[in-house]
Design a protein around this motif. Structure first.
Motif, short mmCIF file in Angstrom:
data_model
loop_
_atom_site.label_atom_id
_atom_site.label_comp_id
_atom_site.label_asym_id
_atom_site.label_seq_id
_atom_site.Cartn_x
_atom_site.Cartn_y
_atom_site.Cartn_z
N LEU A 175 10.02 -4.98 -5.03
CA LEU A 175 8.56 -4.93 -5.16
C LEU A 175 8.14 -3.71 -5.96
CD1 LEU A 175 7.55 -5.98 -1.54
CD2 LEU A 175 6.87 -7.17 -3.63
N ALA A 176 8.76 -2.57 -5.71
CA ALA A 176 8.42 -1.35 -6.44
C ALA A 176 8.72 -1.50 -7.93
CB ALA A 176 9.18 -0.16 -5.85
N GLU A 177 9.84 -2.12 -8.25
CA GLU A 177 10.18 -2.35 -9.66
C GLU A 177 9.18 -3.30 -10.31
OE1 GLU A 177 14.18 -3.69 -9.43
OE2 GLU A 177 14.97 -1.71 -8.88
N THR A 223 9.62 -14.77 0.44
CA THR A 223 9.39 -15.38 1.74
C THR A 223 9.43 -14.31 2.83
OG1 THR A 223 11.71 -15.83 2.32
CG2 THR A 223 10.57 -17.46 0.92
N TYR A 224 8.74 -14.60 3.90
CA TYR A 224 8.72 -13.70 5.06
C TYR A 224 10.14 -13.49 5.59
CZ TYR A 224 7.25 -11.96 9.67
OH TYR A 224 7.07 -11.21 10.81
N GLU A 225 10.92 -14.55 5.57
CA GLU A 225 12.28 -14.48 6.09
C GLU A 225 13.17 -13.58 5.22
OE1 GLU A 225 10.09 -17.77 7.64
OE2 GLU A 225 10.59 -17.34 5.55
N GLU A 226 13.02 -13.67 3.90
CA GLU A 226 13.76 -12.78 3.00
C GLU A 226 13.42 -11.32 3.29
OE1 GLU A 226 14.31 -15.23 -1.18
OE2 GLU A 226 12.33 -14.39 -0.71
N LEU A 227 12.14 -11.08 3.44
CA LEU A 227 11.67 -9.71 3.68
C LEU A 227 12.18 -9.18 5.02
CD1 LEU A 227 9.99 -7.66 2.15
CD2 LEU A 227 7.94 -8.61 3.23
N MET A 228 12.24 -10.05 6.02
CA MET A 228 12.75 -9.64 7.32
C MET A 228 14.26 -9.37 7.27
SD MET A 228 10.63 -9.42 9.96
CE MET A 228 11.53 -9.92 11.44
N LYS A 229 14.99 -10.21 6.53
CA LYS A 229 16.45 -10.13 6.51
C LYS A 229 16.95 -8.85 5.86
CE LYS A 229 20.58 -12.75 5.22
NZ LYS A 229 21.08 -14.01 4.60
N ASP A 230 16.33 -8.44 4.76
CA ASP A 230 16.74 -7.21 4.08
C ASP A 230 15.52 -6.54 3.48
OD1 ASP A 230 18.08 -5.16 2.76
OD2 ASP A 230 19.84 -6.42 2.38
N THR A 231 14.76 -5.89 4.33
CA THR A 231 13.50 -5.28 3.91
C THR A 231 13.72 -4.25 2.81
OG1 THR A 231 12.72 -5.56 6.20
CG2 THR A 231 11.41 -4.15 4.74
N LYS A 232 14.75 -3.44 2.94
CA LYS A 232 14.97 -2.37 1.97
C LYS A 232 15.18 -2.88 0.56
CE LYS A 232 17.88 1.74 1.26
NZ LYS A 232 18.93 2.62 1.86
N ILE A 233 16.02 -3.89 0.43
CA ILE A 233 16.28 -4.44 -0.92
C ILE A 233 14.99 -4.98 -1.54
CG2 ILE A 233 17.28 -6.48 -2.07
CD1 ILE A 233 19.86 -5.97 -0.64
N HIS A 234 14.21 -5.69 -0.75
CA HIS A 234 13.02 -6.31 -1.31
C HIS A 234 11.88 -5.32 -1.52
CE1 HIS A 234 14.83 -10.20 -1.26
NE2 HIS A 234 15.13 -10.10 0.03
N VAL A 235 11.85 -4.25 -0.76
CA VAL A 235 10.88 -3.18 -1.05
C VAL A 235 11.21 -2.54 -2.39
CG1 VAL A 235 10.17 -0.85 -0.34
CG2 VAL A 235 10.18 -2.70 1.33
N LYS A 236 12.48 -2.37 -2.68
CA LYS A 236 12.89 -1.86 -3.99
C LYS A 236 12.46 -2.82 -5.10
CE LYS A 236 17.04 0.81 -2.78
NZ LYS A 236 18.52 0.90 -2.97
N PHE A 256 0.84 -1.20 0.00
CA PHE A 256 0.00 0.00 0.00
C PHE A 256 0.87 1.25 0.00
CE2 PHE A 256 -2.33 3.44 2.01
CZ PHE A 256 -3.54 3.41 1.32
N SER A 257 1.95 1.24 0.78
CA SER A 257 2.84 2.40 0.87
C SER A 257 3.65 2.59 -0.41
CB SER A 257 3.78 2.24 2.06
OG SER A 257 3.05 2.17 3.27
N ILE A 258 4.02 1.50 -1.07
CA ILE A 258 4.76 1.60 -2.33
C ILE A 258 3.90 2.22 -3.41
CG2 ILE A 258 5.79 0.24 -4.20
CD1 ILE A 258 6.69 -1.77 -2.01
#
Length: 313
Positions: free
Chosen positions: A227-229, A212-225, A72-74
């Motif tokens: 997701l945005a792409e 995975t939830y674990e990937e998102l937890m480990k490096d949220t910033k990279i995966h938010v990027k 939602f924020s992205i």
């Protein structure tokens, strides 16, 4: 295979008890709560996604609430105030619970042209049933999964906060373990649910994003990027990413009054504060003994590792 068009009128669906007197009904090898069976059928028969739609898919209790706030924020970059005032599940409604359920009218999503805007929905319906609906448009799907042991423990805690839990008696952990391992679980079998979306994401990576939830937890910033792409709205600078990661953190979201509320939403039998318990990786170690962990790990090796998905242990 059950004819989806006839399910709503069929009283002969397989049924199994999964907690006390509560049963689940089976459609094409997957188990559903009876309360949401009619609305699930409506989704399968009536939902016509638009090309710009984004569907957040998941098995129950695998990180859906967090993913909703992030996506939602992205999509809505100036969304902090919305997160302060609204629970993420009200910002990104679930198709079979809110949108096609008894509390909302699905006509509101189909009677006007929103082809140039991004509509966000979520679902727990497995890919094996909903895949053809996704194929009918160029919509994008984001699927999140979580370690099976943490998923089980999270669902056990969540269910014991249901409005009827006192009346039905607690859902004992031993029973939850048995039902999870046998697949007789709301949304289950867990492994089939995950692999349906996993395989689809490998076949259609431009339309289905799996994390995975674990990937998102480990490096949220990279995966938010990432997701945005995937969503076609990349960030211009890291400051935007940092702001979203911060605003969607467990500590920040769980501090808002709307998410601390003991009020029950109109669409489900748990208080809003039930969606924010701990938000950690590995919580199962506090509840499952070594024998149970090995039992679930053996299932994981068979169902995931045997299919080339090296995850879950």
């Amino acid at each position: 295979m059950v004819n989806i068009l006839e399910v709503v009128h069929d009283e002969s669906l397989p049924k199994e008890n999964w907690w006390g007197k509560n049963c689940v009904c089976q459609i094409n090898d997957f188990w559903f709560l009876p309360k949401f069976l009619p609305s699930t059928i409506r989704v399968l028969n009536e939902f016509k996604p638009l090309p710009n739609d984004v569907i957040l898919a998941s098995f129950p209790k695998t990180g859906t609430t967090w993913l909703k706030s992030l996506v939602f924020s992205i999509v809505n970059r100036s969304s902090k105030e919305s997160l302060v005032k609204h629970n993420p599940h009200d910002l990104v409604p679930t198709l079979e619970v809110q949108v096609f359920g008894t509390t909302h009218q699905s006509s509101s999503i189909t009677t006007h042209d929103e082809s140039h805007s991004t509509r966000l929905y979520s679902t727990h319906i497995p890919y094996q049933l909903l895949g053809n609906t996704f194929h009918s448009s160029n919509c994008r799907v984001i699927y999140i999964t979580r370690n099976p042991k943490d998923t089980l423990v999270s669902m056990w805690h969540f269910t014991n906060k249901w409005k009827d839990a006192d009346q039905d008696g607690p859902w004992h952990l031993e029973e939850a373990i048995e039902k999870f391992c046998s697949g007789v679980f709301p949304g289950g079998p867990y492994y089939d649910h995950v692999m349906g979306f996993r395989k689809a994401s490998l076949e259609k990576p431009k339309n289905i994003f799996s994390i995975t939830y674990e990937e998102l937890m480990k490096d949220t910033k990279i995966h938010v990027k990432r997701l945005a792409e995937f969503l076609g709205c990349p960030f211009m600078n890291d400051e935007e990413v940092d702001e979203i990661v911060k605003n969607c953190s467990f500590d920040i979201l769980s501090s808002y009054e709307v998410n601390k509320s003991g009020d029950f939403p109109s669409w489900f039998q748990v208080p809003y504060n039930s969606f924010f318990r701990q938000g950690v990786v590995g919580d199962h170690k506090n509840y499952l003994d070594a024998k149970t962990i090995e039992r679930i790990d053996a299932l994981t090796r068979d169902k995931f590792h045997g299919a080339g998905f090296m995850y879950g242990i």
